[in-house]
Motif scaffolding. Sequence first.
Motif, short mmCIF file in Angstrom:
data_model
loop_
_atom_site.label_atom_id
_atom_site.label_comp_id
_atom_site.label_asym_id
_atom_site.label_seq_id
_atom_site.Cartn_x
_atom_site.Cartn_y
_atom_site.Cartn_z
N ALA A 306 0.86 -0.95 0.18
CA ALA A 306 -0.04 0.03 0.06
C ALA A 306 0.79 1.41 0.03
O ALA A 306 0.25 2.23 -0.50
N GLU A 307 1.96 1.10 0.62
CA GLU A 307 2.96 2.30 0.54
C GLU A 307 3.75 2.39 -0.83
O GLU A 307 4.69 3.47 -1.02
N THR A 308 3.58 1.62 -1.79
CA THR A 308 4.32 1.71 -2.88
C THR A 308 3.77 2.81 -4.10
O THR A 308 2.36 2.92 -3.51
N GLN A 309 4.25 3.33 -5.00
CA GLN A 309 3.33 4.10 -6.06
C GLN A 309 2.31 3.05 -6.49
O GLN A 309 1.35 3.51 -7.02
N ALA A 310 2.74 1.82 -6.76
CA ALA A 310 1.59 0.95 -7.40
C ALA A 310 0.48 0.64 -6.42
O ALA A 310 -0.77 0.87 -6.88
N GLY A 311 0.75 0.73 -5.05
CA GLY A 311 -0.24 0.65 -3.91
C GLY A 311 -1.38 1.81 -3.94
O GLY A 311 -2.36 1.57 -4.11
N ARG A 312 -0.41 2.93 -4.09
CA ARG A 312 -1.41 4.27 -4.01
C ARG A 312 -2.05 4.38 -5.08
O ARG A 312 -3.29 4.96 -4.99
N HIS A 313 -1.72 3.74 -6.16
CA HIS A 313 -2.76 4.13 -7.53
C HIS A 313 -3.42 2.75 -7.87
O HIS A 313 -3.96 2.75 -9.03
N ARG A 314 -3.24 1.92 -6.96
CA ARG A 314 -3.81 0.48 -7.35
C ARG A 314 -3.48 -0.10 -8.40
O ARG A 314 -4.36 -0.73 -9.27
N ARG A 315 -2.21 0.18 -8.95
CA ARG A 315 -1.83 -0.37 -10.40
C ARG A 315 -1.39 -1.88 -10.20
O ARG A 315 -0.11 -2.22 -9.96
N VAL A 316 -2.41 -2.73 -10.08
CA VAL A 316 -2.14 -4.21 -10.08
C VAL A 316 -2.77 -4.95 -11.22
O VAL A 316 -3.75 -4.59 -11.42
N VAL A 317 -1.77 -5.53 -12.04
CA VAL A 317 -2.23 -6.30 -13.37
C VAL A 317 -1.97 -7.85 -13.16
O VAL A 317 -0.83 -8.12 -12.71
N GLN A 318 -3.03 -8.52 -13.39
CA GLN A 318 -2.94 -9.94 -12.93
C GLN A 318 -3.16 -10.55 -14.27
O GLN A 318 -3.90 -10.08 -15.25
N MET A 319 -2.63 -11.71 -14.35
CA MET A 319 -2.73 -12.43 -15.54
C MET A 319 -2.55 -14.02 -15.25
O MET A 319 -1.73 -14.48 -14.17
N ASP A 320 -3.47 -15.00 -16.08
CA ASP A 320 -3.43 -16.36 -15.67
C ASP A 320 -1.99 -17.08 -15.76
O ASP A 320 -1.27 -16.64 -16.60
N GLN A 321 -1.73 -17.77 -14.80
CA GLN A 321 -0.31 -18.43 -14.49
C GLN A 321 0.16 -19.27 -15.61
O GLN A 321 1.25 -19.47 -15.89
N THR A 322 -0.87 -19.89 -16.42
CA THR A 322 -0.16 -20.67 -17.62
C THR A 322 0.09 -19.69 -18.56
O THR A 322 0.49 -20.44 -19.85
N GLU A 323 -0.31 -18.52 -18.59
CA GLU A 323 -0.04 -17.70 -19.84
C GLU A 323 1.20 -16.69 -19.58
O GLU A 323 2.18 -16.59 -20.34
N VAL A 324 1.26 -16.24 -18.40
CA VAL A 324 2.02 -14.80 -18.31
C VAL A 324 3.76 -15.16 -18.40
O VAL A 324 4.43 -14.44 -18.95
N LEU A 325 4.20 -16.52 -18.10
CA LEU A 325 5.61 -16.73 -18.21
C LEU A 325 5.77 -17.93 -19.00
O LEU A 325 6.74 -18.72 -18.68
N ALA A 326 4.85 -18.30 -19.88
CA ALA A 326 5.05 -19.32 -20.46
C ALA A 326 6.03 -19.37 -21.61
O ALA A 326 6.63 -20.58 -22.14
N PHE A 327 6.13 -18.46 -22.22
CA PHE A 327 7.04 -18.07 -23.48
C PHE A 327 7.07 -18.99 -24.60
O PHE A 327 8.16 -19.60 -25.03
N GLY A 328 5.72 -19.12 -24.98
CA GLY A 328 5.55 -20.26 -25.89
C GLY A 328 5.33 -19.41 -27.26
O GLY A 328 5.52 -17.94 -27.44
N PRO A 329 4.36 -19.93 -28.10
CA PRO A 329 3.90 -19.15 -29.46
C PRO A 329 2.96 -18.00 -29.10
O PRO A 329 2.78 -17.16 -29.99
N ASP A 330 2.41 -17.90 -27.95
CA ASP A 330 1.60 -16.65 -27.69
C ASP A 330 2.13 -15.72 -27.12
O ASP A 330 1.49 -14.66 -26.42
N VAL A 331 3.62 -15.79 -26.83
CA VAL A 331 4.11 -14.69 -26.02
C VAL A 331 4.11 -13.29 -26.54
O VAL A 331 4.01 -12.32 -25.92
N GLY A 332 3.86 -13.09 -27.80
CA GLY A 332 3.47 -11.78 -28.40
C GLY A 332 2.00 -11.43 -27.93
O GLY A 332 2.05 -10.22 -27.64
#
Length: 344
Positions: A306-332
Amino acid sequence: MRPRARLLGLVAGVLALALIGTGCSTAPIEQPGASSAAASHLRDGPSTAELDRPDIVPVTSNPAITLPATVPSVGQPDVTVSDASRIIAVDRNGSLGTIVFSLGLGPKVVGRDTSTAFPAARSLPLVTDRGHTLNAESVLALRPTVVLVDEQTIPPQAVDQIRASDIPVVEFSSKRTIATTPALIRSVAAALGVRPAGDALAQRTLGEIDAAKKQVPSPSGDPTIAFVYIRGPRLTLLAGPNSGADDLIAALGGRDAGTAAGLSGAFTAISAEAMVRADPDVLLVMTEGAESVGGIDGVLALPGIAETQAGRHRRVVQMDQTEVLAFGPDVGLVLGALARSIYT
């Protein structure tokens, strides 16, 4: 969003780190954190990054298979593959399974790992457990004609057992970055006798990577972005160098908060004070991790956030864990989805 099995408990969470990095440290951050970038074009408020296409789109529907093929296998003698009619592809990121389906060979896949969870593969029997441990008996029961693994597939005894059963086992590098993805695609295609499809898929992937990078503002403002691995309120780790997240963040025009803060491990358990010193402008989290603490509000309530810039501006981006770091053909597509969620 693509579903995947939830990892429960502290031990399971720590084991799951193998999915996305090469090491984990519990050393505290000693160095001062990176200062927040002045980037007025950052999107305030939470966001969910989703792919443009919800399922695999094969580059061709019926690739011509040219076998036998003798191909390199990491740490092993070259392997000759004579039959690709029954394929099993296993790695912690789900990259290999995604590549096989994207090559148009999905109908020939007879088993999957827990990370290969997109709709087209979901009905296939599992050959790994929630800790990504390979079950040799489950593999052998499916009578595969070829098995694809990477050098971090565990336990190695299971891989050896399959290999000893005279089933061709092709082992690939476990290094996963944006830059290595096209080469991995071509290597998998070569092992399965579909080189032209591999070339086409690699080119499609490169085109999508280039298109995604154009969605990043120039200049980007050099925002400090933190990838935070969460599994319940007692397991919060900050990604650093060689986590995979640092590669994504650089492509998104940002500075990796963990690297800027001087972390040496891929994932490090940090204190609330260290999180405040790192002071990221944006947080990236896995959707399943956010759910383990009650959603985005739970993430923002974690110590120090909450004390970070991200917390103060609620800048939290979530993504499914099977996608975000898979580095497969869908990485683009992953890059594009994250860019749209981070920037206005």
